[in-house]
Design a protein around this motif. Structure first.
Motif, short mmCIF file in Angstrom:
data_model
loop_
_atom_site.label_atom_id
_atom_site.label_comp_id
_atom_site.label_asym_id
_atom_site.label_seq_id
_atom_site.Cartn_x
_atom_site.Cartn_y
_atom_site.Cartn_z
N ASP A 23 0.83 -1.21 0.00
CA ASP A 23 0.00 0.00 0.00
C ASP A 23 0.86 1.26 0.00
O ASP A 23 0.54 2.24 -0.67
CB ASP A 23 -0.92 -0.02 1.23
N GLN A 24 1.96 1.22 0.73
CA GLN A 24 2.84 2.40 0.80
C GLN A 24 3.63 2.58 -0.49
O GLN A 24 4.07 3.70 -0.79
CB GLN A 24 3.78 2.28 2.00
N ASP A 26 2.29 1.68 -3.46
CA ASP A 26 1.29 1.77 -4.53
C ASP A 26 1.41 0.61 -5.52
O ASP A 26 1.39 0.80 -6.74
CB ASP A 26 1.39 3.11 -5.28
N LYS A 46 11.12 1.70 -7.39
CA LYS A 46 10.67 1.08 -6.14
C LYS A 46 11.84 0.86 -5.18
O LYS A 46 11.68 0.93 -3.96
CB LYS A 46 10.00 -0.27 -6.45
N SER A 175 1.37 6.68 7.90
CA SER A 175 0.80 5.93 6.78
C SER A 175 -0.45 5.21 7.24
O SER A 175 -0.58 4.86 8.41
CB SER A 175 1.80 4.91 6.24
N TYR A 178 -3.52 -0.79 4.82
CA TYR A 178 -4.23 -1.12 3.57
C TYR A 178 -5.75 -1.13 3.81
O TYR A 178 -6.24 -1.79 4.73
CB TYR A 178 -3.78 -2.49 3.06
N ARG A 181 -7.70 4.07 3.85
CA ARG A 181 -7.96 5.28 3.07
C ARG A 181 -9.33 5.22 2.39
O ARG A 181 -10.07 6.21 2.39
CB ARG A 181 -6.86 5.49 2.02
#
Length: 328
Positions: A23-24, A26, A46, A175, A178, A181
């Motif tokens: 998730d961090q 993407d 990455k 952060s 998952y 958000r």
């Protein structure tokens, strides 16, 4: 140690699942799983992201022969900055705001209304001096004012203590776990219409609050009527503030979790610097004010230092934000 093992080791050291790391970055959880199993290798972008996320150098990640270049202090600091908020913690925070928002709004409204008994009793003492003397009206009015202040301040302190554990949402970079958000964004979207109506209603009440005072100025010269109009003004303003605070706190909880608006990561960094500057600045202003007032005995005029200092501080904050934005 190969790259796959390093990614797995760093991820576990941070206490993250594969989904949280994905998730961090993407990406999908399957991509992280393939990296850790050695089935695929992350691209350079990455690698750079993981370097910043884990607080290690790209050389440490890419070179198998480097196995002990793990800067623990940097990693701990990065973990602190990138605290992960779980769905349970986010829901607990949002539910807490839901529970206390009306109490906080009501407490602030009571503080706004607190001068009304003093004003009304003072007006009555002028109109009916035989019924209540000026001294009695002032004393009783002050007692009622202090009681209302206590009723307003107590909930603010108690609820503020309940919120203290979530101060990091305003000050730190974090952060979201998952899936969090999406939940918060849905709640924010569902609440936006209610928030907009509250803002419109609050602004309308604040604007309308001065209408009785204007009518009084045009049609009546009696002091007691003017006092009553001021009391109506305070009631209307308190209603507007109630809408602002009760709905604003709920909407603000969503923006804090999503780190939007005033809570964007870059603005949080600026606010930390501004906080340090403000403590030194206002202590200096207070010292200057006291020095001038005591040495010159100019208490009647030295108050001008405060509005001037306020304007200058706004200029300082603007300069700090401008410099930081240019650097970024």
């Amino acid at each position: 140690m190969i790259l796959a093992d390093k990614i797995m080791m760093l991820r576990k050291k941070c206490g993250w699942s594969q989904e949280e790391l994905a998730d961090q970055l993407d990406i999908s959880r399957q991509s992280v799983s393939k990296w850790e199993s050695g089935m695929s290798i992350p691209d350079l972008e990455k690698i750079v992201k993981m370097s910043a996320l884990f607080g290690v150098s790209t050389d440490y990640l890419l070179k198998d022969e480097i196995e002990d270049e793990l800067p623990s202090e940097t990693l701990e600091a990065d973990n602190e900055r990138n605290r992960v908020v779980s769905l349970e913690e986010a829901n607990t925070y949002m539910n807490l705001i839901q529970d206390i928002s009306k109490n906080m709004a009501l407490a602030i409204s009571v503080l706004i209304l607190s001068p009304i008994p003093l004003l009304l009793l003072g007006g009555l003492s002028e109109v009916y001096p035989d019924f209540i003397s000026e001294n009695m009206a002032g004393g009783l009015g002050l007692v009622l004012l202090m009681c209302m202040v206590i009723l307003g301040v107590a909930p603010l302190i108690l609820n503020g203590m309940r919120l203290s554990k979530y101060e990091y949402l305003e000050k730190e970079i974090f952060s979201l776990q998952y899936g969090v958000r999406g939940v918060v964004e849905k709640k924010k979207a569902d609440f936006e219409d209610t928030f907009r109506k509250a803002i419109v209603g609050g602004v309308s009440l604040c604007i309308a609050s001065v209408i009785p005072l204007f009518l009084c100025m045009g049609f009546s010269e009696e002091d007691f009527v003017a006092v009553c109009c001021v009391c109506i003004l305070l009631v209307a303003v308190s209603g507007g503030v109630f809408l602002f605070v009760s709905r604003g706190m709920i909407y603000g909880s969503y923006t804090k979790l999503l780190q939007e608006g005033d809570y964007e990561p870059e603005k949080k960094k600026n606010s930390k610097l501004i906080g340090k500057i403000s403590s030194v600045y206002w202590c200096s202003v207070t010292a200057i004010y006291l020095f001038i007032s005591f040495t010159r005995g100019s208490w009647h005029s030295s108050w001008i230092i405060w509005p001037v200092a306020g304007v200058l501080f706004a200029v300082v904050v603007g300069i700090v934000n401008l410099i930081n934005n240019n650097q970024n």
